[in-house]
Design a protein around this motif. Structure first.
Motif, PDB file in Angstrom:
ATOM      1  N   ARG A  12     -28.002   7.994 -39.622  1.00  0.00           N
ATOM      2  CA  ARG A  12     -26.615   7.583 -39.860  1.00  0.00           C
ATOM      3  C   ARG A  12     -25.710   8.108 -38.756  1.00  0.00           C
ATOM      4  O   ARG A  12     -25.974   9.153 -38.158  1.00  0.00           O
ATOM      5  N   LEU A  13     -24.650   7.371 -38.502  1.00  0.00           N
ATOM      6  CA  LEU A  13     -23.664   7.744 -37.490  1.00  0.00           C
ATOM      7  C   LEU A  13     -22.271   7.320 -37.965  1.00  0.00           C
ATOM      8  O   LEU A  13     -22.125   6.267 -38.596  1.00  0.00           O
ATOM      9  N   PRO A  14     -21.236   8.105 -37.644  1.00  0.00           N
ATOM     10  CA  PRO A  14     -19.866   7.660 -37.935  1.00  0.00           C
ATOM     11  C   PRO A  14     -19.528   6.429 -37.091  1.00  0.00           C
ATOM     12  O   PRO A  14     -19.876   6.360 -35.910  1.00  0.00           O
ATOM     13  N   ALA A  15     -18.889   5.462 -37.698  1.00  0.00           N
ATOM     14  CA  ALA A  15     -18.547   4.231 -36.988  1.00  0.00           C
ATOM     15  C   ALA A  15     -17.397   3.531 -37.693  1.00  0.00           C
ATOM     16  O   ALA A  15     -17.044   3.850 -38.828  1.00  0.00           O
ATOM     17  N   SER A  16     -16.816   2.573 -37.006  1.00  0.00           N
ATOM     18  CA  SER A  16     -15.782   1.711 -37.574  1.00  0.00           C
ATOM     19  C   SER A  16     -16.184   0.268 -37.348  1.00  0.00           C
ATOM     20  O   SER A  16     -16.987  -0.053 -36.460  1.00  0.00           O
ATOM     21  N   TYR A  17     -15.623  -0.611 -38.142  1.00  0.00           N
ATOM     22  CA  TYR A  17     -15.865  -2.043 -38.013  1.00  0.00           C
ATOM     23  C   TYR A  17     -14.504  -2.715 -37.857  1.00  0.00           C
ATOM     24  O   TYR A  17     -13.621  -2.555 -38.708  1.00  0.00           O
ATOM     25  N   LEU A  20     -22.014   9.283 -30.496  1.00  0.00           N
ATOM     26  CA  LEU A  20     -23.328   8.804 -30.092  1.00  0.00           C
ATOM     27  C   LEU A  20     -24.135   9.907 -29.416  1.00  0.00           C
ATOM     28  O   LEU A  20     -23.565  10.888 -28.925  1.00  0.00           O
ATOM     29  N   PRO A  21     -25.463   9.775 -29.364  1.00  0.00           N
ATOM     30  CA  PRO A  21     -26.279  10.752 -28.639  1.00  0.00           C
ATOM     31  C   PRO A  21     -25.809  10.895 -27.197  1.00  0.00           C
ATOM     32  O   PRO A  21     -25.359   9.925 -26.570  1.00  0.00           O
ATOM     33  N   SER A  22     -25.904  12.098 -26.666  1.00  0.00           N
ATOM     34  CA  SER A  22     -25.448  12.340 -25.292  1.00  0.00           C
ATOM     35  C   SER A  22     -26.313  11.615 -24.266  1.00  0.00           C
ATOM     36  O   SER A  22     -25.866  11.346 -23.156  1.00  0.00           O
ATOM     37  N   LEU A  81     -30.846   6.368 -25.357  1.00  0.00           N
ATOM     38  CA  LEU A  81     -31.159   6.269 -26.782  1.00  0.00           C
ATOM     39  C   LEU A  81     -30.284   5.252 -27.505  1.00  0.00           C
ATOM     40  O   LEU A  81     -30.552   4.907 -28.656  1.00  0.00           O
ATOM     41  N   TRP A  82     -29.254   4.773 -26.857  1.00  0.00           N
ATOM     42  CA  TRP A  82     -28.302   3.890 -27.525  1.00  0.00           C
ATOM     43  C   TRP A  82     -28.851   2.506 -27.866  1.00  0.00           C
ATOM     44  O   TRP A  82     -28.642   2.031 -28.989  1.00  0.00           O
ATOM     45  N   PRO A  83     -29.509   1.790 -26.933  1.00  0.00           N
ATOM     46  CA  PRO A  83     -29.903   0.406 -27.234  1.00  0.00           C
ATOM     47  C   PRO A  83     -30.727   0.237 -28.507  1.00  0.00           C
ATOM     48  O   PRO A  83     -30.423  -0.658 -29.308  1.00  0.00           O
ATOM     49  N   PRO A  84     -31.757   1.055 -28.773  1.00  0.00           N
ATOM     50  CA  PRO A  84     -32.488   0.858 -30.029  1.00  0.00           C
ATOM     51  C   PRO A  84     -31.610   1.064 -31.262  1.00  0.00           C
ATOM     52  O   PRO A  84     -31.803   0.389 -32.283  1.00  0.00           O
ATOM     53  N   ILE A  85     -30.652   1.973 -31.170  1.00  0.00           N
ATOM     54  CA  ILE A  85     -29.720   2.200 -32.291  1.00  0.00           C
ATOM     55  C   ILE A  85     -28.887   0.945 -32.529  1.00  0.00           C
ATOM     56  O   ILE A  85     -28.738   0.471 -33.656  1.00  0.00           O
ATOM     57  N   PHE A  86     -28.333   0.392 -31.445  1.00  0.00           N
ATOM     58  CA  PHE A  86     -27.478  -0.784 -31.562  1.00  0.00           C
ATOM     59  C   PHE A  86     -28.251  -1.968 -32.144  1.00  0.00           C
ATOM     60  O   PHE A  86     -27.737  -2.705 -33.000  1.00  0.00           O
ATOM     61  N   LYS A 107     -21.901  -7.581 -31.586  1.00  0.00           N
ATOM     62  CA  LYS A 107     -21.263  -6.831 -30.509  1.00  0.00           C
ATOM     63  C   LYS A 107     -21.094  -5.363 -30.891  1.00  0.00           C
ATOM     64  O   LYS A 107     -20.955  -5.032 -32.067  1.00  0.00           O
ATOM     65  N   ILE A 108     -21.083  -4.508 -29.862  1.00  0.00           N
ATOM     66  CA  ILE A 108     -20.862  -3.071 -30.022  1.00  0.00           C
ATOM     67  C   ILE A 108     -19.823  -2.634 -28.995  1.00  0.00           C
ATOM     68  O   ILE A 108     -19.845  -3.077 -27.841  1.00  0.00           O
ATOM     69  N   CYS A 109     -18.903  -1.767 -29.404  1.00  0.00           N
ATOM     70  CA  CYS A 109     -17.932  -1.171 -28.486  1.00  0.00           C
ATOM     71  C   CYS A 109     -18.037   0.344 -28.569  1.00  0.00           C
ATOM     72  O   CYS A 109     -18.231   0.896 -29.654  1.00  0.00           O
ATOM     73  N   ILE A 110     -17.893   1.013 -27.425  1.00  0.00           N
ATOM     74  CA  ILE A 110     -17.881   2.470 -27.356  1.00  0.00           C
ATOM     75  C   ILE A 110     -16.583   2.885 -26.677  1.00  0.00           C
ATOM     76  O   ILE A 110     -16.264   2.398 -25.579  1.00  0.00           O
TER      77      ILE A 110
END
Length: 404
Positions: free
Chosen positions: A37-42, A58-60, A64-69, A95-98
């Motif tokens: 789990r990760l904190p996020a907004s929609y 997100l992880p530093s 590691l980000w693409p598999p999560i997305f 879509k994903i925004c950081i």
């Protein structure tokens, strides 16, 4: 095992780590494990929706980000529905925004966009999303990245898009320390009204290639079809609908059902990607750029809603594709590129745009869901100094997002 394709995203001194421009997952393992789990907004931004992360959540290690997305949105899904995630089965909902604080003196926040494949495992960092840009300022305010006080006022959040290195100023109202969601402004393609968000894209030309005309030509020929390749907001290629033997007012579902047309457009798009210097060969062309659109002269026609749009209310009819899918509206970055191309003598766009503009301050585009006006400011040499569009955006959810 994963495979990274192409070079790094061009940005520096960002709070968001360096990212590959294109990621494709080549295989996965499926051990038994609990969910993460990760904190996020929609948020909805314009005619799109996306999961938004604070960069610090997100992880530093960005590899590691693409598999999560992918897992969060439910990709890859051979059925094209993303039922096992929060995606909606179409490109505007995948879509994903950081977003994080920016160390750049000309920006308040840094914003990175990722387009997520639906049927495949592609995670594409090579382009910006203009619609989701309208949610970046509100997210920054809602999450305390920009201090706006507790009163009611209009604020401007300065955004640096790390995908393109370009700057955008977002101006909108705040109420009680949060971005105003309610208001009287309405955009085509979204039901209801909301708070107006003005987006000013500063010097949008050369977002990825450094040049307004990446091939050096106003018109190129691909597969015997005249095309204008232009880089403003995002790299785009524009062809005339009549050269594709298609009525310019064709609706998205009809485009989607016409496999020969989709194949022709994708072949032109890939050849344009090579000619624009975005990739070495057609096979390695990114999914999200260049975007391709068909343009045609103004014509009275029926919209997705069943309403009729009158010829005299638009300057140009546009049918755009994004990540291989016909768009229900028109991507903001495509609209900006059209504004620039309409000012180029001999371009495929200039050849179809109305000589008398609906609004003298810009160009009004007819798309499957209605109209969009792009305000464009040029210098005496015809260089696009700034493009302005108006959107609405609002927070839909805050909390934890789960991935496996």
């Amino acid at each position: 095992m994963s495979k990274i394709i192409s070079g790094p995203v061009r940005h520096r001194q960002s709070s968001i780590p360096l990212l590959p421009s294109l990621y494709r997952q080549t295989s996965t393992s499926t051990p038994l494990r609990r969910q993460n789990r990760l904190p996020a907004s929609y948020y909805r931004g314009g005619t799109s929706r996306a999961i938004i992360f604070s960069a610090s959540s997100l992880p530093s290690n960005p590899t590691l980000w693409p598999p999560i997305f992918l897992s969060i949105l439910g990709s890859p899904d051979p059925h094209g529905r993303q039922l096992d995630g929060l995606g909606g089965g179409i490109s505007s909902l995948s879509k994903i925004c950081i977003i994080g604080p920016s160390p750049h003196p000309a920006a308040d926040v840094d914003y990175t966009f990722a387009a997520i494949g639906i049927r495949d495992s592609e995670v594409d960092f090579s382009s910006n999303c203009g619609n989701m840009t309208s949610a970046v300022g509100p997210f920054a305010v809602d999450n305390g990245m920009v201090d706006v006080g507790d009163g009611e006022s209009d604020v401007t959040v300065r955004i640096r898009n790390t995908n393109t290195g370009k700057f955008i100023h977002a101006r909108f109202a705040v109420v009680g320390g949060e971005a105003a969601a309610g208001g009287g402004f309405e955009i085509d393609g979204v039901a209801g009204k909301g708070g107006k968000v003005q987006l000013s894209f500063i010097d949008p030309a050369g977002s990825k290639t450094g040049k307004l005309l990446p091939t050096g030509n106003v018109v190129d020929m691909f597969n015997g079809v005249r095309a204008t390749c232009i880089d403003a907001g995002n790299p785009c290629v524009f062809v005339q609908a009549e050269d594709m033997d298609i009525e310019g007012t064709i609706l998205p579902d009809e485009i989607d059902a016409c496999l020969p047309l989709l194949s022709k457009l994708d072949s032109i798009r890939r050849k344009a990607a090579v000619a624009m210097g975005l990739c070495q060969d057609e096979a390695s062309a990114p999914g999200s750029i260049p975007k391709i659109a068909m343009v045609s002269r103004p014509k009275t026609h029926t919209l997705l809603s069943g309403e009729t749009i009158e010829q005299e209310k638009v300057d140009l009819v546009v049918r755009a594709l994004s990540v291989g899918q016909p768009h229900r509206a028109v991507p903001i970055t495509v609209a900006m590129a059209i504004a620039a191309a309409a000012n180029l003598e001999g371009s495929t766009v200039q050849g179809k745009v109305s000589s008398e503009r609906v609004d003298p301050d810009g160009i009004t585009l007819g798309h499957p869901s209605g109209r969009l006006m792009v305000g464009a400011k040029f210098d005496e040499k015809g260089h696009l100094l700034q493009a302005d569009v108006f959107r609405t955006a609002r927070r839909l959810m805050d909390g934890l997002v789960y991935w496996k």
